[in-house]
Motif scaffolding. Structure first.
Motif, mmCIF file in Angstrom:
data_model
loop_
_atom_site.group_PDB
_atom_site.id
_atom_site.type_symbol
_atom_site.label_atom_id
_atom_site.label_comp_id
_atom_site.label_asym_id
_atom_site.label_seq_id
_atom_site.Cartn_x
_atom_site.Cartn_y
_atom_site.Cartn_z
ATOM 1 N N THR A 41 -14.150 -5.494 17.146
ATOM 2 C CA THR A 41 -15.367 -6.111 16.030
ATOM 3 C C THR A 41 -14.827 -6.614 14.597
ATOM 4 O O THR A 41 -15.637 -6.711 13.947
ATOM 5 C CB THR A 41 -16.179 -4.971 16.016
ATOM 6 N N LYS A 42 -13.548 -6.447 14.591
ATOM 7 C CA LYS A 42 -12.841 -7.029 13.528
ATOM 8 C C LYS A 42 -13.194 -5.982 12.270
ATOM 9 O O LYS A 42 -13.332 -6.475 11.030
ATOM 10 C CB LYS A 42 -12.853 -8.440 13.378
ATOM 11 N N LYS A 43 -13.679 -5.082 12.244
ATOM 12 C CA LYS A 43 -13.884 -4.074 11.506
ATOM 13 C C LYS A 43 -12.464 -3.642 10.470
ATOM 14 O O LYS A 43 -11.560 -3.058 11.114
ATOM 15 C CB LYS A 43 -14.485 -2.508 11.981
ATOM 16 N N TYR A 44 -12.687 -3.913 9.381
ATOM 17 C CA TYR A 44 -11.476 -3.476 8.458
ATOM 18 C C TYR A 44 -10.467 -4.336 8.658
ATOM 19 O O TYR A 44 -9.365 -4.256 7.904
ATOM 20 C CB TYR A 44 -10.943 -2.084 8.769
ATOM 21 N N LEU A 45 -10.259 -5.344 9.423
ATOM 22 C CA LEU A 45 -9.503 -6.411 9.706
ATOM 23 C C LEU A 45 -9.708 -7.690 8.964
ATOM 24 O O LEU A 45 -10.602 -8.316 9.602
ATOM 25 C CB LEU A 45 -8.909 -6.467 10.851
ATOM 26 N N ASN A 46 -9.043 -8.034 7.722
ATOM 27 C CA ASN A 46 -9.127 -9.489 7.153
ATOM 28 C C ASN A 46 -8.137 -10.293 7.641
ATOM 29 O O ASN A 46 -6.923 -9.951 7.286
ATOM 30 C CB ASN A 46 -9.202 -9.149 5.600
ATOM 31 N N SER A 47 -8.613 -11.402 8.243
ATOM 32 C CA SER A 47 -7.708 -12.343 8.564
ATOM 33 C C SER A 47 -7.583 -13.833 7.831
ATOM 34 O O SER A 47 -7.245 -14.766 8.407
ATOM 35 C CB SER A 47 -7.548 -12.624 10.042
ATOM 36 N N ARG A 87 6.366 10.407 -4.786
ATOM 37 C CA ARG A 87 5.712 9.289 -4.949
ATOM 38 C C ARG A 87 5.214 8.638 -3.578
ATOM 39 O O ARG A 87 6.059 8.296 -2.716
ATOM 40 C CB ARG A 87 6.519 8.600 -5.953
ATOM 41 N N VAL A 88 4.005 8.290 -3.532
ATOM 42 C CA VAL A 88 3.408 7.757 -2.484
ATOM 43 C C VAL A 88 3.018 6.168 -2.594
ATOM 44 O O VAL A 88 2.203 5.982 -3.635
ATOM 45 C CB VAL A 88 2.318 8.526 -1.710
ATOM 46 N N ALA A 89 3.418 5.230 -1.882
ATOM 47 C CA ALA A 89 2.754 3.850 -2.039
ATOM 48 C C ALA A 89 2.308 3.281 -0.593
ATOM 49 O O ALA A 89 2.676 3.575 0.530
ATOM 50 C CB ALA A 89 3.844 2.761 -2.464
ATOM 51 N N VAL A 90 1.359 2.462 -0.744
ATOM 52 C CA VAL A 90 0.553 1.833 0.527
ATOM 53 C C VAL A 90 0.622 0.426 0.363
ATOM 54 O O VAL A 90 0.150 -0.270 -0.664
ATOM 55 C CB VAL A 90 -0.923 2.471 0.429
ATOM 56 N N TRP A 91 1.023 -0.194 1.282
ATOM 57 C CA TRP A 91 0.980 -1.958 1.588
ATOM 58 C C TRP A 91 0.147 -2.042 2.709
ATOM 59 O O TRP A 91 0.542 -1.815 3.795
ATOM 60 C CB TRP A 91 2.363 -2.143 1.532
ATOM 61 N N THR A 92 -1.066 -2.563 2.462
ATOM 62 C CA THR A 92 -2.258 -2.787 3.326
ATOM 63 C C THR A 92 -1.837 -3.859 4.469
ATOM 64 O O THR A 92 -2.394 -3.765 5.270
ATOM 65 C CB THR A 92 -3.555 -3.016 3.078
ATOM 66 N N PRO A 93 -1.215 -5.140 4.135
ATOM 67 C CA PRO A 93 -0.890 -5.857 5.107
ATOM 68 C C PRO A 93 0.569 -5.416 5.859
ATOM 69 O O PRO A 93 0.770 -4.307 5.667
ATOM 70 C CB PRO A 93 -0.430 -7.230 4.276
ATOM 71 N N ASP A 94 0.788 -6.242 6.747
ATOM 72 C CA ASP A 94 2.086 -5.834 7.515
ATOM 73 C C ASP A 94 3.220 -6.170 6.986
ATOM 74 O O ASP A 94 3.309 -6.904 6.049
ATOM 75 C CB ASP A 94 1.998 -6.321 9.045
ATOM 76 N N LEU A 95 4.575 -5.925 7.368
ATOM 77 C CA LEU A 95 5.862 -6.530 7.185
ATOM 78 C C LEU A 95 6.473 -7.002 8.536
ATOM 79 O O LEU A 95 7.800 -7.376 8.345
ATOM 80 C CB LEU A 95 6.682 -5.499 6.320
ATOM 81 N N SER A 96 5.805 -7.311 9.514
ATOM 82 C CA SER A 96 6.252 -8.009 10.613
ATOM 83 C C SER A 96 6.217 -9.402 10.564
ATOM 84 O O SER A 96 6.962 -9.935 11.691
ATOM 85 C CB SER A 96 5.616 -7.439 11.953
ATOM 86 N N LYS A 128 3.245 -11.290 10.884
ATOM 87 C CA LYS A 128 2.059 -11.535 11.499
ATOM 88 C C LYS A 128 0.874 -12.037 10.143
ATOM 89 O O LYS A 128 0.351 -13.194 10.068
ATOM 90 C CB LYS A 128 1.221 -10.680 12.178
ATOM 91 N N TRP A 129 0.910 -11.129 9.334
ATOM 92 C CA TRP A 129 0.147 -11.410 7.994
ATOM 93 C C TRP A 129 0.955 -11.534 6.571
ATOM 94 O O TRP A 129 0.268 -12.074 5.604
ATOM 95 C CB TRP A 129 -0.727 -10.243 7.897
ATOM 96 N N SER A 130 2.353 -11.657 6.906
ATOM 97 C CA SER A 130 3.102 -11.581 5.684
ATOM 98 C C SER A 130 4.414 -12.533 5.823
ATOM 99 O O SER A 130 5.288 -12.217 5.256
ATOM 100 C CB SER A 130 3.703 -10.188 5.525
ATOM 101 N N ARG A 131 4.479 -13.451 6.734
ATOM 102 C CA ARG A 131 5.432 -14.496 6.759
ATOM 103 C C ARG A 131 5.848 -15.142 5.619
ATOM 104 O O ARG A 131 6.945 -15.330 5.488
ATOM 105 C CB ARG A 131 4.874 -15.580 7.895
ATOM 106 N N ASP A 132 5.044 -15.441 4.800
ATOM 107 C CA ASP A 132 5.409 -15.839 3.677
ATOM 108 C C ASP A 132 6.201 -15.127 2.582
ATOM 109 O O ASP A 132 6.996 -15.436 1.969
ATOM 110 C CB ASP A 132 4.163 -16.484 2.675
ATOM 111 N N TRP A 133 5.610 -13.922 2.764
ATOM 112 C CA TRP A 133 6.540 -12.632 1.799
ATOM 113 C C TRP A 133 7.788 -12.420 2.323
ATOM 114 O O TRP A 133 8.765 -12.270 1.458
ATOM 115 C CB TRP A 133 5.490 -11.481 1.818
#
Length: 852
Positions: A584-590, A646-655, A657-662
């Motif tokens: 249902t694409k809940k919480y997933l922004n593409s 110290r805790v950090a969260v990165w909500t995209p991926d690093l594989s 799929k969403w972060s190819r430019d990064w």
């Protein structure tokens, strides 16, 4: 009453005045009354005055109890568990054959805690020890205090203690002294269980702080009750480090070895002793975790496709890394404490063990281990993080703020209700688990979404009619009506689901099909074409070995969905929840966007940021630092402190799929390197000297702070892997040196955090891992009965002793306050006195005349 007090002096004066008045009257009445009348009057007056004097003096007669209460206190710990039958037989024989008719007897079992087996009673009965106290500990002190409070107040008291003396918690000697003060006669019945040969790895000792690659001394202590041969093994993690053949002598054996530490060192060392003649393997392991002072090491948890870019980043930074898949990562505190930072990459909560989650939380909060969570489709709300300990650690919440979770969706669950769904799995019916899964899916949806649930067998029916999710309570009630019957016809159910979704005013339309059996083998081309034309996706869930996985996989592939295989039916609710989020694409922004800087921190400052192609929606928590945000103001990068970590969260991926430019950006190693370094644990204070000595469940702590001057204080906090916490305030024995003791209550790993304050401000902290590998009940030479013999004033018993014939050294003597008798009696005597004087005349002492 004491006559040394003002009240006592006043009472004595009153008594003296009354006695004087009595003597005066007696002298005057001696000649006025007939002799018999005078004697009667004098006796009455004297008796009345005597009663009052006794009351004023506080006289209490003492009575010795005639009845005796006997309690049998039985050790039920592991070290004497094999003697249970013998003890039952002995106590039963004593109560049935030897107990006196007026006496009472009862039975209490104890180990870690006391439990009443047989309440105190006059009944002669057979005794069965059926209570189940925690057998892995022996707290005799607590048991003795418990029994002290059970005895009747006015009876003689006898306590018969059955134990081997292997106390590993509390201080029984202190409790035995208090029993004597309470008038309890303590009889000791020594128990001794035969082990038939025992070799024990008692302790290992390494330097408190070690470095990779160095050679360090290892001291090993082995106890044995016989001469034998044994092999000693030492492991670092799972890697063998040392193997030695040993000649063991009876008693304590100590050995010194040199160990060369590898550059792939893990913090935890495990020793093991193996002997062919050892009858008790429970005490053959000893684990320790010294403090590793060296280059920071990072634990990376995730699938290979999700961690490849992270691995390359850490390698470029020169950081040592260890990789594990989420469902294979160890969870012990000893393992996790060797890392300065943990990175979770697209790791579903269900793939992480509870032991790992609990250990991670302890290390982050108490040890200062850093944590970075990298997003993906398996994280946050879709990954089952909501309302977990993992979510508690994060600077973001799984629920998005402002109800942003879009788009509106239409979902139809097509559920197999054939007769096979009435089967059970692990004692639970398949149908009941499927109902629970359907309820979980409904809870993900919002009121604006559409939901319908079809149950199919050889007929198709709407269990929950397709419509908006307005009344979830009613939906859950309708789900409860699902019932198994008939065969399996999938095609008509899919057609009915597609028909409903085609007319729905929803942006995303999705079907989840679940079945555990076989159905039509062909004829699905038409329905899959219809689904594709209507932009309806289909995912399938095959349950059990009888499901047609080939068919279900082909349907999901043709309709743009995902296929799942649940070997265990208990996986179904988790699969449904995840698939509801994904489908249902809940919480997933593409959507593609450029993240925006949200604060003034040094992270990603003054750099042109690459585009992202998606992220998992979350909501920023109060108190967290939002560093990067999306064009919808959702968190992209957030950070905060959780305890010492110290805790950090990165909500995209690093594989990619969403972060190819990064990941292809030339600034990625530099800027992400800053983030990784910002979360690395600062490590333990180098000039702290913290020593931990274990003896069973008891732990002795010694700490040297390296500080001078006054105003120092030290406190230790010990946490087990279930989150239980105990605090120990250490006493200062010299300037900058502290000592304290703690008592643990079970086997396992504990994280010890020592905090040092000066003038009320925390200035230093240190952490250590404590391992309790086996219950002290299995320990050889763990204790002795010698300390108890002198304290058992009621005698030492054996199998031939008649407990109820043993003399009582202390009998219960109680004083009874006689005022309730003496005061009414004095009143009656004074009335009689008046009556005697009134009879046949009246005599006045004032004028010494008799009036008739």
């Amino acid at each position: 009453m004491s006559f040394n007090t003002p009240v006592g002096v006043a009472a004595a004066a009153v008594c003296a005045a009354a006695a004087g008045y009595f003597i005066l009257c007696a002298l005057k009445l001696y000649k006025a009354f007939p002799r018999k009348k005078f004697i009667l009057w004098a006796a009455l007056r004297f008796s009345a005055l005597l009663c009052l004097m006794l009351v004023l003096a506080g006289v209490k007669p003492v009575f010795t109890a005639r009845e005796t209460a006997t309690l049998f206190l039985v050790d039920r710990s592991l070290s004497v568990s094999q003697l249970k039958g013998e003890v039952e037989e002995y106590i039963s024989r004593q109560i049935k054959n030897n107990k006196k008719a007026g006496d009472v007897a009862g039975v209490v079992s104890f180990a870690g805690e006391p439990m009443t087996e047989v309440p105190l009673s006059k009944e002669r009965q057979e005794v069965k020890l059926e209570a189940q106290p925690d057998p892995e500990a022996t707290n005799l002190e607590k048991a003795l205090q418990y029994c002290r409070d059970l005895f009747p107040r006015n009876d003689n008291k006898r306590l018969v203690v059955f134990t081997d003396g292997l106390e590993n918690s509390g201080n029984a000697a202190k409790a035995l002294d208090s029993l004597e003060e309470s008038g309890i006669n303590t009889v000791l019945f020594p128990l001794k269980a035969s082990r038939g040969g025992d070799v024990q790895l008692t302790s290992m000792q390494l330097p408190d702080s070690i470095h990779r690659g160095e050679k360090v001394p290892l001291k090993v202590a082995v106890d044995s009750d016989k001469n034998t041969a044994a092999a000693f093994y030492l492991y670092n993690g799972t890697t063998p480090v040392l193997q030695k053949q040993l000649e063991i002598r009876e008693g304590r054996n100590t050995y010194d070895f040199d160990v060369t530490l590898s550059h792939d060192l893990q913090a935890s060392f495990k020793g093991e002793i193996v002997s062919q003649e050892d009858s008790n393997p429970k005490n053959n392991v000893f684990t320790l975790t010294p403090h590793v002072k060296d280059t920071p090491s990072v634990l990376v948890v995730g699938a290979q496709k999700d961690t490849a870019n992270i691995n390359a980043l850490l390698d470029s930074l020169g950081l040592k890394r260890t990789n594990y898949a989420p469902d294979q990562v160890p969870g012990g505190i000893g393992f996790l404490s060797s890392f300065s930072e943990v990175i979770l990459a697209n790791a579903a909560h269900g793939d992480l063990s509870p032991e790992f989650e609990n250990g991670l939380e302890m290390c982050v909060k108490e040890k200062g281990t850093g944590l970075i969570v990298v997003g993906g489709e398996n994280t946050f709300a879709p990954g089952g993080y909501e309302n977990t300990r993992l979510e508690e650690m994060l600077p973001v919440a799984c629920s998005m703020k402002g109800k942003k979770q879009q788009p509106d969706t239409g979902l139809v669950l097509v559920l197999d209700c054939s007769g096979s769904m009435d089967d059970t799995s692990g004692g639970v019916k398949k149908m009941d688990l499927v109902k629970g899964a359907a309820v979980k899916s409904s809870q993900v949806l919002e009121q604006e979404d559409f939901l319908g649930i079809i149950g199919f067998s050889d007929v198709v029916e709407w269990v929950v009619p397709f419509g908006q999710v307005r009344r979830k309570e009613q939906i859950q009630e309708d789900i409860g009506k699902l019932a198994p019957r008939g065969g399996t016809l999938i095609l008509p159910a899919l057609e009915k689901a597609a028909e409903a979704l085609e007319g729905a005013d929803a942006k995303v339309k999705h079907i989840i099909l679940l079945t555990d059996g076989q159905a039509e083998k062909s004829g699905y081309e038409g329905i899959t074409d219809t689904l594709k034309k209507s932009n309806i996706t289909l995912s399938t869930v095959a349950v059990g070995k009888d499901a047609d996985r080939t068919l279900l996989e082909s349907l999901a592939k043709a309709a743009g969905g995902r296929s799942y295989y649940a070997r265990d039916l208990y996986e179904v609710p988790e699969i449904f929840t995840k698939e509801t989020y994904l489908g249902t694409k809940k919480y997933l922004n593409s959507e593609e966007f450029t993240p925006q800087k949200a604060d003034e921190s040094e992270l990603f400052k003054n750099v042109a940021l690459p585009k992202l192609q998606g992220y998992t929606g979350t909501g920023i928590k109060d108190g967290a630092d939002l560093i990067l945000k999306s064009n919808s103001d959702d968190p992209i990068l957030a950070q905060w402190s959780y305890g010492l970590g110290r805790v950090a969260v990165w909500t995209p991926d690093l594989s990619g799929k969403w972060s190819r430019d990064w990941v292809g950006w030339d600034g990625f190693p530099r800027e992400w390197g800053k983030l990784v370094n910002s979360c690395l644990s600062p490590g333990t204070a180098e000039d702290m000297d913290l020593r931990v000595v274990q003896n069973g469940y008891n732990v002795t702590l010694s700490a040297g702070t390296g500080l001078s001057g006054q105003g120092q204080a030290a406190e230790a906090e010990i946490r087990d892997q279930e989150g239980g916490t105990s605090r120990v305030r250490l006493e200062q024995v010299r300037t900058g040196e502290f000592e304290g003791t703690a008592s643990l209550d079970k086997t396992g790993e504990y994280l010890l955090t020592l905090r040092v304050k000066k003038d009320g401000q925390m200035v230093k902290s240190a952490t250590r891992v404590i391992h309790i590998d086996y219950s002290p009940e299995y320990a050889l030479y763990a204790g002795s009965m010698d300390a108890y013999y002198s304290l058992a004033k009621g005698g030492i018993a054996n199998r031939d002793t008649n407990i109820f014939s043993l003399p009582l050294n202390r009998k219960n003597s109680s004083g009874q306050d006689p005022d309730f008798i003496l005061l009414p009696l004095a009143l009656l005597l004074f009335i009689a006195d008046i009556w005697v004087r009134k009879t046949r005349g009246r005599f006045s002492c004032l004028d010494n005349k008799w009036y008739r």
